[in-house]
Design an enzyme around this catalytic site. Sequence first.
Site, PDB file in Angstrom:
ATOM      1  N   GLY A   9      -9.674   1.191 -52.636  1.00 49.65           N
ATOM      2  CA  GLY A   9      -8.997  -0.085 -52.825  1.00 49.65           C
ATOM      3  C   GLY A   9      -7.506   0.121 -52.624  1.00 49.65           C
ATOM      4  N   VAL A  12      -1.966  -3.664 -53.697  1.00 45.57           N
ATOM      5  CA  VAL A  12      -0.678  -3.191 -54.217  1.00 45.57           C
ATOM      6  C   VAL A  12      -0.875  -2.148 -55.306  1.00 45.57           C
ATOM      7  CG1 VAL A  12       1.425  -3.869 -55.413  1.00 45.57           C
ATOM      8  CG2 VAL A  12       0.488  -5.340 -53.624  1.00 45.57           C
ATOM      9  N   VAL A  74     -10.214  -1.787 -57.544  1.00 44.24           N
ATOM     10  CA  VAL A  74     -10.701  -3.017 -56.923  1.00 44.24           C
ATOM     11  C   VAL A  74     -10.847  -4.088 -57.996  1.00 44.24           C
ATOM     12  CG1 VAL A  74     -11.904  -1.741 -55.114  1.00 44.24           C
ATOM     13  CG2 VAL A  74     -13.133  -2.354 -57.197  1.00 44.24           C
ATOM     14  N   ALA A  76     -12.213  -6.627 -60.716  1.00 38.87           N
ATOM     15  CA  ALA A  76     -13.285  -6.506 -61.699  1.00 38.87           C
ATOM     16  C   ALA A  76     -14.463  -7.386 -61.304  1.00 38.87           C
ATOM     17  CB  ALA A  76     -12.775  -6.898 -63.082  1.00 38.87           C
ATOM     18  N   ASN A 102      -9.309  -3.813 -64.319  1.00 35.92           N
ATOM     19  CA  ASN A 102      -9.376  -4.499 -65.611  1.00 35.92           C
ATOM     20  C   ASN A 102     -10.800  -4.982 -65.878  1.00 35.92           C
ATOM     21  OD1 ASN A 102      -6.877  -4.303 -66.873  1.00 35.92           O
ATOM     22  ND2 ASN A 102      -6.026  -6.032 -65.752  1.00 35.92           N
ATOM     23  N   SER A 128      -1.909   0.358 -67.492  1.00 37.69           N
ATOM     24  CA  SER A 128      -0.934  -0.696 -67.756  1.00 37.69           C
ATOM     25  C   SER A 128       0.418  -0.323 -67.175  1.00 37.69           C
ATOM     26  CB  SER A 128      -0.792  -0.935 -69.265  1.00 37.69           C
ATOM     27  OG  SER A 128       0.173  -1.941 -69.508  1.00 37.69           O
ATOM     28  N   GLY A 130       1.612  -2.584 -64.390  1.00 38.90           N
ATOM     29  CA  GLY A 130       1.760  -3.361 -63.177  1.00 38.90           C
ATOM     30  C   GLY A 130       1.984  -2.485 -61.966  1.00 38.90           C
ATOM     31  N   LYS A 188      -7.390  -1.369 -73.507  1.00 41.22           N
ATOM     32  CA  LYS A 188      -6.546  -2.036 -72.510  1.00 41.22           C
ATOM     33  C   LYS A 188      -6.695  -3.551 -72.637  1.00 41.22           C
ATOM     34  CE  LYS A 188      -3.987  -2.633 -68.796  1.00 41.22           C
ATOM     35  NZ  LYS A 188      -4.356  -3.911 -68.240  1.00 41.22           N
ATOM     36  N   HIS A 191      -4.662  -4.462 -75.601  1.00 38.05           N
ATOM     37  CA  HIS A 191      -3.265  -4.341 -75.169  1.00 38.05           C
ATOM     38  C   HIS A 191      -2.830  -5.633 -74.476  1.00 38.05           C
ATOM     39  CE1 HIS A 191      -0.497  -3.772 -71.773  1.00 38.05           C
ATOM     40  NE2 HIS A 191       0.084  -2.796 -72.445  1.00 38.05           N
ATOM     41  N   ASN A 192      -3.662  -6.119 -73.562  1.00 33.51           N
ATOM     42  CA  ASN A 192      -3.318  -7.336 -72.837  1.00 33.51           C
ATOM     43  C   ASN A 192      -3.310  -8.555 -73.750  1.00 33.51           C
ATOM     44  OD1 ASN A 192      -3.360  -5.588 -70.663  1.00 33.51           O
ATOM     45  ND2 ASN A 192      -4.521  -6.967 -69.347  1.00 33.51           N
ATOM     46  N   GLU A 195      -0.135  -8.516 -75.401  1.00 38.23           N
ATOM     47  CA  GLU A 195       0.833  -8.936 -74.378  1.00 38.23           C
ATOM     48  C   GLU A 195       0.884 -10.463 -74.272  1.00 38.23           C
ATOM     49  OE1 GLU A 195       0.602  -8.856 -69.586  1.00 38.23           O
ATOM     50  OE2 GLU A 195       0.377  -6.898 -70.547  1.00 38.23           O
ATOM     51  N   ARG A 453     -21.409 -25.750 -96.816  1.00 37.37           N
ATOM     52  CA  ARG A 453     -22.510 -25.123 -96.074  1.00 37.37           C
ATOM     53  C   ARG A 453     -23.770 -25.051 -96.939  1.00 37.37           C
ATOM     54  NH1 ARG A 453     -22.303 -20.012 -94.609  1.00 37.37           N
ATOM     55  NH2 ARG A 453     -23.361 -20.294 -92.618  1.00 37.37           N
TER      56      ARG A 453
END
Length: 483
Positions: A9, A12, A74, A76, A102, A128, A130, A188, A191-192, A195, A453
């Site tokens: 892959g 970028v 590549v 996900a 990801n 992580s 970018g 990860k 983490h996101n 973020e 309930r």
Amino acid sequence: MNADVAVIGTGVMGSNLARNLAGQEGLRVALYDLDVDRARAVAANHPEAEFLVATSPAELAGMLRTPRVAILMVNAGAATDAAIGSIAEVFAPGDIIVDGGNSHFTDTIARGRRLAETGIEFVGVGISGGEVGALEGPSLMVGGSDAAWERLRPLLTPIAARAEVPGSVEPVPCVAHIGTDGAGHFVKMVHNGIEYADMQLIGEACTILRDGLGLTPAQISAVLTEWNAGELESYLIEVTAEVFAHTDAATGRPFVDIVADAAGAKGTGAWTAQSGLDLGVPVPTIAEAVFARSLSQAADLRAQGEALGGPVPADTAPADRLGEAIETVRRALFMGKILAYVQGFDEIAAGARVHGWDIRLGELASIWRAGCIIRARVLNRIVAAYEAQPDLSSLLAAADVRQSLEADQAALRSTVGDAVAAGIAVPALASALAYVDGLRAPRSSAAIIQAQRDFFGSHTYGRVDRPGVFHTLWSGDRSEVEV
């Protein structure tokens, strides 16, 4: 000529990671892409890397020294499954396939189980930072077997970011073996999620500075730059200051004013919120950040909402109180940021318990101090908290964290109250405050909910005065029975 590692892959992220690998002394990198011309273009544009380009999975396998290592970069989902399938056909037992995308951690677990039948090792690595991080040094979260980690360690450690750590002579590489199977992609994901929360909190704070206090974009940039010199120092504050300082070349207007206010998302934030629900772990600030992006894209709803009445921000602040007001927003933002980390680390701890991962939370915080998007000075405090108490039940139990929350609670309360009164939407800041108040409450509204309930669904309840599980016969004589 044989290569030491393959990158599959060459978008970028993939091409930048391949260049990072090729920059390590003595390492030869092979490239493969379904779009062979794209892979060849990467090799032609970077002759210093001396890339080898394969035109098929079989040719790639023949280029690699054994046991082979291939890193998938590549998209996900289906693209990852297709890439794994094509490479598995030409790899042998003992070879390693690394997924650096990801991917959802449950997919990583399932893929690892399928490949285990072939003898091929499968490793999910959260990356992580970018495209810049991929090239200059990312934070790497490795999920896989101990044996796979020992083979990958000398390959991944040199390309990782390096964190300048207080008390350490040498910078520390931001790479760690997080746990088995899906552990790397799980952390990860969280983490996101953190973020997402951090970005939303910063966005809300900046909106208050502009719409509530009347600051211009240039003034906001200056405020953020000042904040970045203190405890709020972070990559996200830094880049936000640059965004507010930027002027659109086409119109001459502040850049932030020409960007459409509809935020995109790639799924990891939503996965974090969903996983929190599945694990029974409250992550409201992360969830509200996800919902805020969804709301920003709901054009029809927002068009209807514009007709609703309500308060309008004053867009001014008394000159003699402006500095104090800005400081209050800063402290509120810092508290929100800490609470986003508290929620994220609680989710990681719960996931580790459920999936049997031995995740060292202090080490995880350590590798987030450079390379990754949420790198921030506050992570030094989080690392120190876990070093002092490795078995810390929650960051809320750390003395330093509690001290910060107690010191800044009034600022968060004031900031949220003023924003609500002015009609400024602050879902992340408000959720952080509600989270704190929910934790503080000696008795919550959950008693009412459980009573409801039991009334309509016989879901039972516990009592505060004695052990056991009970049900009231609401449709009968309303006597109580022990279940």
